[in-house]
Motif scaffolding. Structure first.
Motif, PDB file in Angstrom:
ATOM      1  N   MET A  94       0.844  -1.197   0.000  1.00  0.00           N
ATOM      2  CA  MET A  94       0.000   0.000   0.000  1.00  0.00           C
ATOM      3  C   MET A  94       0.881   1.250   0.000  1.00  0.00           C
ATOM      4  SD  MET A  94      -3.098  -1.263   0.031  1.00  0.00           S
ATOM      5  CE  MET A  94      -4.348  -0.204   0.721  1.00  0.00           C
ATOM      6  N   ARG A  95       0.344   2.331  -0.536  1.00  0.00           N
ATOM      7  CA  ARG A  95       1.049   3.596  -0.560  1.00  0.00           C
ATOM      8  C   ARG A  95       0.149   4.681   0.026  1.00  0.00           C
ATOM      9  NH1 ARG A  95       4.554   3.770  -6.233  1.00  0.00           N
ATOM     10  NH2 ARG A  95       5.598   1.772  -5.933  1.00  0.00           N
ATOM     11  N   THR A  96       0.761   5.780   0.447  1.00  0.00           N
ATOM     12  CA  THR A  96       0.015   6.851   1.106  1.00  0.00           C
ATOM     13  C   THR A  96      -0.150   8.042   0.176  1.00  0.00           C
ATOM     14  OG1 THR A  96       0.934   6.152   3.230  1.00  0.00           O
ATOM     15  CG2 THR A  96      -0.087   8.315   3.150  1.00  0.00           C
ATOM     16  N   ILE A  97      -1.335   8.647   0.193  1.00  0.00           N
ATOM     17  CA  ILE A  97      -1.600   9.829  -0.621  1.00  0.00           C
ATOM     18  C   ILE A  97      -0.970  11.041   0.056  1.00  0.00           C
ATOM     19  CG2 ILE A  97      -3.348  11.327  -1.628  1.00  0.00           C
ATOM     20  CD1 ILE A  97      -5.256   8.987  -1.722  1.00  0.00           C
ATOM     21  N   GLY A  98       0.244  11.379  -0.364  1.00  0.00           N
ATOM     22  CA  GLY A  98       0.923  12.556   0.162  1.00  0.00           C
ATOM     23  C   GLY A  98       0.948  12.575   1.680  1.00  0.00           C
ATOM     24  N   THR A  99       0.499  13.688   2.247  1.00  0.00           N
ATOM     25  CA  THR A  99       0.461  13.856   3.704  1.00  0.00           C
ATOM     26  C   THR A  99      -0.906  13.538   4.293  1.00  0.00           C
ATOM     27  OG1 THR A  99      -0.093  16.206   3.393  1.00  0.00           O
ATOM     28  CG2 THR A  99       2.245  15.649   3.628  1.00  0.00           C
ATOM     29  N   SER A 100      -1.780  12.921   3.492  1.00  0.00           N
ATOM     30  CA  SER A 100      -3.167  12.708   3.922  1.00  0.00           C
ATOM     31  C   SER A 100      -3.335  11.598   4.945  1.00  0.00           C
ATOM     32  CB  SER A 100      -4.044  12.382   2.710  1.00  0.00           C
ATOM     33  OG  SER A 100      -3.765  11.055   2.237  1.00  0.00           O
ATOM     34  N   GLY A 101      -2.433  10.633   4.924  1.00  0.00           N
ATOM     35  CA  GLY A 101      -2.602   9.461   5.768  1.00  0.00           C
ATOM     36  C   GLY A 101      -3.492   8.396   5.159  1.00  0.00           C
ATOM     37  N   ILE A 102      -4.082   8.665   3.988  1.00  0.00           N
ATOM     38  CA  ILE A 102      -4.949   7.691   3.314  1.00  0.00           C
ATOM     39  C   ILE A 102      -4.075   6.682   2.579  1.00  0.00           C
ATOM     40  CG2 ILE A 102      -6.719   7.336   1.560  1.00  0.00           C
ATOM     41  CD1 ILE A 102      -7.733  10.148   2.119  1.00  0.00           C
ATOM     42  N   GLU A 103      -4.292   5.396   2.852  1.00  0.00           N
ATOM     43  CA  GLU A 103      -3.510   4.349   2.209  1.00  0.00           C
ATOM     44  C   GLU A 103      -4.283   3.769   1.032  1.00  0.00           C
ATOM     45  OE1 GLU A 103      -2.195   1.442   5.032  1.00  0.00           O
ATOM     46  OE2 GLU A 103      -0.630   2.778   5.796  1.00  0.00           O
ATOM     47  N   ILE A 104      -3.558   3.566  -0.055  1.00  0.00           N
ATOM     48  CA  ILE A 104      -4.189   3.070  -1.274  1.00  0.00           C
ATOM     49  C   ILE A 104      -3.340   1.970  -1.907  1.00  0.00           C
ATOM     50  CG2 ILE A 104      -5.450   5.175  -1.859  1.00  0.00           C
ATOM     51  CD1 ILE A 104      -3.036   5.671  -3.877  1.00  0.00           C
ATOM     52  N   PHE A 105      -4.006   1.154  -2.686  1.00  0.00           N
ATOM     53  CA  PHE A 105      -3.368   0.170  -3.559  1.00  0.00           C
ATOM     54  C   PHE A 105      -2.543   0.930  -4.595  1.00  0.00           C
ATOM     55  CE2 PHE A 105      -3.766  -2.949  -7.156  1.00  0.00           C
ATOM     56  CZ  PHE A 105      -3.267  -4.073  -6.509  1.00  0.00           C
ATOM     57  N   PRO A 106      -1.380   0.399  -5.022  1.00  0.00           N
ATOM     58  CA  PRO A 106      -0.490   1.166  -5.924  1.00  0.00           C
ATOM     59  C   PRO A 106      -0.956   1.262  -7.372  1.00  0.00           C
ATOM     60  CG  PRO A 106       0.722  -0.513  -4.689  1.00  0.00           C
ATOM     61  CD  PRO A 106      -0.728  -0.827  -4.552  1.00  0.00           C
ATOM     62  N   LEU A 107      -2.242   1.029  -7.606  1.00  0.00           N
ATOM     63  CA  LEU A 107      -2.825   1.219  -8.935  1.00  0.00           C
ATOM     64  C   LEU A 107      -4.202   1.824  -8.727  1.00  0.00           C
ATOM     65  CD1 LEU A 107      -2.595   0.550 -12.092  1.00  0.00           C
ATOM     66  CD2 LEU A 107      -4.087  -1.376 -11.540  1.00  0.00           C
ATOM     67  N   ALA A 108      -4.477   2.922  -9.405  1.00  0.00           N
ATOM     68  CA  ALA A 108      -5.778   3.570  -9.313  1.00  0.00           C
ATOM     69  C   ALA A 108      -6.626   3.157 -10.513  1.00  0.00           C
ATOM     70  CB  ALA A 108      -5.612   5.089  -9.278  1.00  0.00           C
ATOM     71  N   LEU A 109      -7.859   2.778 -10.257  1.00  0.00           N
ATOM     72  CA  LEU A 109      -8.760   2.377 -11.336  1.00  0.00           C
ATOM     73  C   LEU A 109      -9.452   3.618 -11.889  1.00  0.00           C
ATOM     74  CD1 LEU A 109     -10.087   0.053 -12.954  1.00  0.00           C
ATOM     75  CD2 LEU A 109     -11.912   0.079 -11.233  1.00  0.00           C
ATOM     76  N   GLY A 110      -9.191   3.917 -13.148  1.00  0.00           N
ATOM     77  CA  GLY A 110      -9.853   5.030 -13.809  1.00  0.00           C
ATOM     78  C   GLY A 110     -11.268   4.652 -14.211  1.00  0.00           C
ATOM     79  N   ALA A 111     -12.221   5.503 -13.860  1.00  0.00           N
ATOM     80  CA  ALA A 111     -13.627   5.203 -14.128  1.00  0.00           C
ATOM     81  C   ALA A 111     -14.160   5.959 -15.338  1.00  0.00           C
ATOM     82  CB  ALA A 111     -14.466   5.533 -12.894  1.00  0.00           C
ATOM     83  N   ASN A 112     -13.265   6.455 -16.182  1.00  0.00           N
ATOM     84  CA  ASN A 112     -13.718   7.227 -17.341  1.00  0.00           C
ATOM     85  C   ASN A 112     -14.450   6.372 -18.369  1.00  0.00           C
ATOM     86  OD1 ASN A 112     -11.088   6.078 -17.792  1.00  0.00           O
ATOM     87  ND2 ASN A 112     -11.015   7.188 -19.718  1.00  0.00           N
ATOM     88  N   THR A 113     -14.255   5.064 -18.329  1.00  0.00           N
ATOM     89  CA  THR A 113     -14.957   4.192 -19.283  1.00  0.00           C
ATOM     90  C   THR A 113     -16.408   3.948 -18.873  1.00  0.00           C
ATOM     91  OG1 THR A 113     -14.295   2.165 -18.129  1.00  0.00           O
ATOM     92  CG2 THR A 113     -12.821   2.975 -19.849  1.00  0.00           C
ATOM     93  N   PHE A 114     -16.732   4.154 -17.602  1.00  0.00           N
ATOM     94  CA  PHE A 114     -18.081   3.861 -17.112  1.00  0.00           C
ATOM     95  C   PHE A 114     -19.093   4.796 -17.780  1.00  0.00           C
ATOM     96  CE2 PHE A 114     -16.231   2.529 -12.694  1.00  0.00           C
ATOM     97  CZ  PHE A 114     -15.515   1.521 -13.307  1.00  0.00           C
ATOM     98  N   GLY A 115     -20.086   4.213 -18.428  1.00  0.00           N
ATOM     99  CA  GLY A 115     -21.060   5.023 -19.146  1.00  0.00           C
ATOM    100  C   GLY A 115     -20.585   5.462 -20.513  1.00  0.00           C
ATOM    101  N   TRP A 116     -19.427   4.957 -20.911  1.00  0.00           N
ATOM    102  CA  TRP A 116     -18.877   5.270 -22.246  1.00  0.00           C
ATOM    103  C   TRP A 116     -18.638   3.959 -22.981  1.00  0.00           C
ATOM    104  CZ3 TRP A 116     -13.154   7.064 -23.159  1.00  0.00           C
ATOM    105  CH2 TRP A 116     -12.950   7.299 -24.527  1.00  0.00           C
ATOM    106  N   THR A 117     -17.455   3.382 -22.829  1.00  0.00           N
ATOM    107  CA  THR A 117     -17.163   2.113 -23.501  1.00  0.00           C
ATOM    108  C   THR A 117     -17.540   0.912 -22.642  1.00  0.00           C
ATOM    109  OG1 THR A 117     -14.874   2.257 -22.720  1.00  0.00           O
ATOM    110  CG2 THR A 117     -15.330   3.079 -24.936  1.00  0.00           C
ATOM    111  N   SER A 118     -17.896   1.145 -21.386  1.00  0.00           N
ATOM    112  CA  SER A 118     -18.384   0.075 -20.509  1.00  0.00           C
ATOM    113  C   SER A 118     -19.804   0.418 -20.075  1.00  0.00           C
ATOM    114  CB  SER A 118     -17.518  -0.057 -19.243  1.00  0.00           C
ATOM    115  OG  SER A 118     -16.159  -0.196 -19.551  1.00  0.00           O
ATOM    116  N   ASP A 119     -20.738  -0.519 -20.274  1.00  0.00           N
ATOM    117  CA  ASP A 119     -22.077  -0.260 -19.755  1.00  0.00           C
ATOM    118  C   ASP A 119     -22.085  -0.511 -18.246  1.00  0.00           C
ATOM    119  OD1 ASP A 119     -22.316  -3.054 -19.314  1.00  0.00           O
ATOM    120  OD2 ASP A 119     -23.425  -3.370 -21.177  1.00  0.00           O
ATOM    121  N   GLU A 120     -23.218  -0.330 -17.611  1.00  0.00           N
ATOM    122  CA  GLU A 120     -23.237  -0.409 -16.144  1.00  0.00           C
ATOM    123  C   GLU A 120     -22.894  -1.798 -15.628  1.00  0.00           C
ATOM    124  OE1 GLU A 120     -25.685   1.126 -12.257  1.00  0.00           O
ATOM    125  OE2 GLU A 120     -26.380   1.639 -14.276  1.00  0.00           O
ATOM    126  N   ALA A 121     -23.377  -2.831 -16.294  1.00  0.00           N
ATOM    127  CA  ALA A 121     -23.077  -4.192 -15.848  1.00  0.00           C
ATOM    128  C   ALA A 121     -21.581  -4.482 -15.953  1.00  0.00           C
ATOM    129  CB  ALA A 121     -23.873  -5.204 -16.669  1.00  0.00           C
TER     130      ALA A 121
END
Length: 314
Positions: free
Chosen positions: A1-28
């Motif tokens: 896990m990695r931390t978002i700057g000084t926020s203290g929020i821990e995240i997986f080292p890959l962010a899932l982009g949701a720009n395809t949702f409602g575009w090239t990916s339908d809701e299902a």
């Protein structure tokens, strides 16, 4: 896990982009991708209020709506980190105070949540004094509607100004930057933003990590992009220098038994200022190549092959 700057929020080292949702990916399809991402350990999802307003028949907010329904149905809000953005929705353009406040409320409603973990100024708005921009974002943090602030598509000078004002006035300070950065788009970030990121301790989440799919290796000639949904975004990469990078990725990937997609994302993870690259998956079948990057450690020799090939872009 990695931390978002000084926020203290821990995240997986890959962010899932949701720009395809409602575009090239339908809701299902979108929900299947989200389920698989979380099952693999992912927890950081990146969207924007304007996704996907460019699609005929859409008006913006489609991605947030899909994500919000998924979070409500899975009852997992506390275990996922959601980033969204303001400034480019057709109905909420710019960073004026009233606009940002209204856009944030609209995003909260679509996301079906009381708070946004990371709220981006999507694009700069030089018509608005920076002190006003910093103040309205700080107000959202003070109200508990936003946990932390982030920036994208803003000059280093304006970012420095925002941070200086926030520090001087005791306002919430931005903790992350989302720049355009990949193997065929290096110069701007490396020369103009790396010093700023290091100076302020910002987390970095590159967008267009795969150059709109170009670095996946599926485009070997200019004709391969004809008719592609992302065709207009690919035009600047369809050059001899661009294809040389694709060839180098193929060489590294073939020797390692991984995909070019995995190799391109793994290279980003070797860069010292990168917290987590952003990448999108239209279908569940595309997700394993993205996730594999987290477990792929490129050797010095492999990095040199990629960086030599991409030197025209640095």
């Amino acid at each position: 896990m990695r931390t978002i700057g000084t926020s203290g929020i821990e995240i997986f080292p890959l962010a899932l982009g949701a720009n395809t949702f409602g575009w090239t990916s339908d809701e299902a399809e979108s929900q299947q991708v989200l389920d698989a991402f979380v099952a693999a350990g992912g927890n950081f999802i990146d969207t924007a209020d304007m996704y996907s307003s460019w699609v005929p028949g859409n008006s913006g907010g489609e991605s947030e709506t899909v994500l919000g329904r998924w979070v409500r149905e899975r009852r997992n809000r506390d275990s996922v980190v959601i980033a969204t953005k303001v400034g480019a929705h057709p109905d909420f353009k710019g960073l004026a105070r009233a606009n940002v406040q209204a856009a944030a409320e609209a995003s909260l409603q679509r996301l079906q949540t009381d708070y946004i973990d990371l709220y981006y100024a999507h694009y700069d708005d030089e018509d608005v004094p920076m002190v006003e921009i910093a103040a309205v974002f700080d107000g959202l943090v003070q109200a508990g509607k936003v946990r932390h602030i982030a920036l994208s598509n803003m000059s280093p000078e304006r970012i420095d100004e925002w941070i200086r004002i926030a520090q001087t006035e005791g306002m919430a300070v931005p903790v992350a930057l989302q720049p355009h950065y990949n193997l065929v788009h290096r110069k701007d970030f490396e020369q103009n933003y790396v010093p700023l990121v290091q100076r302020h301790g910002l987390a970095v989440f590159p967008y267009s990590s795969l150059a709109s799919g170009f670095l996946s290796g599926k485009y070997r000639t200019a004709q391969d992009a004809d008719g592609a949904a992302r065709g207009p975004m690919l035009e600047s990469y369809l050059t001899p220098d661009g294809f040389a990078v694709v060839d180098a990725l193929d060489k590294v990937a073939t020797a390692r038994g991984i995909s070019s997609t995995t190799a391109a994302l793994a290279w980003l993870l070797t860069r010292p200022t990168i917290t987590a690259p952003l990448a999108s998956a239209r279908t569940v079948e595309q997700l394993p190549d993205l996730l594999a990057a987290v477990e792929t450690e490129l050797s010095a020799e492999e990095r040199a092959v990629l960086e030599d090939a991409s030197s025209p872009f640095s």
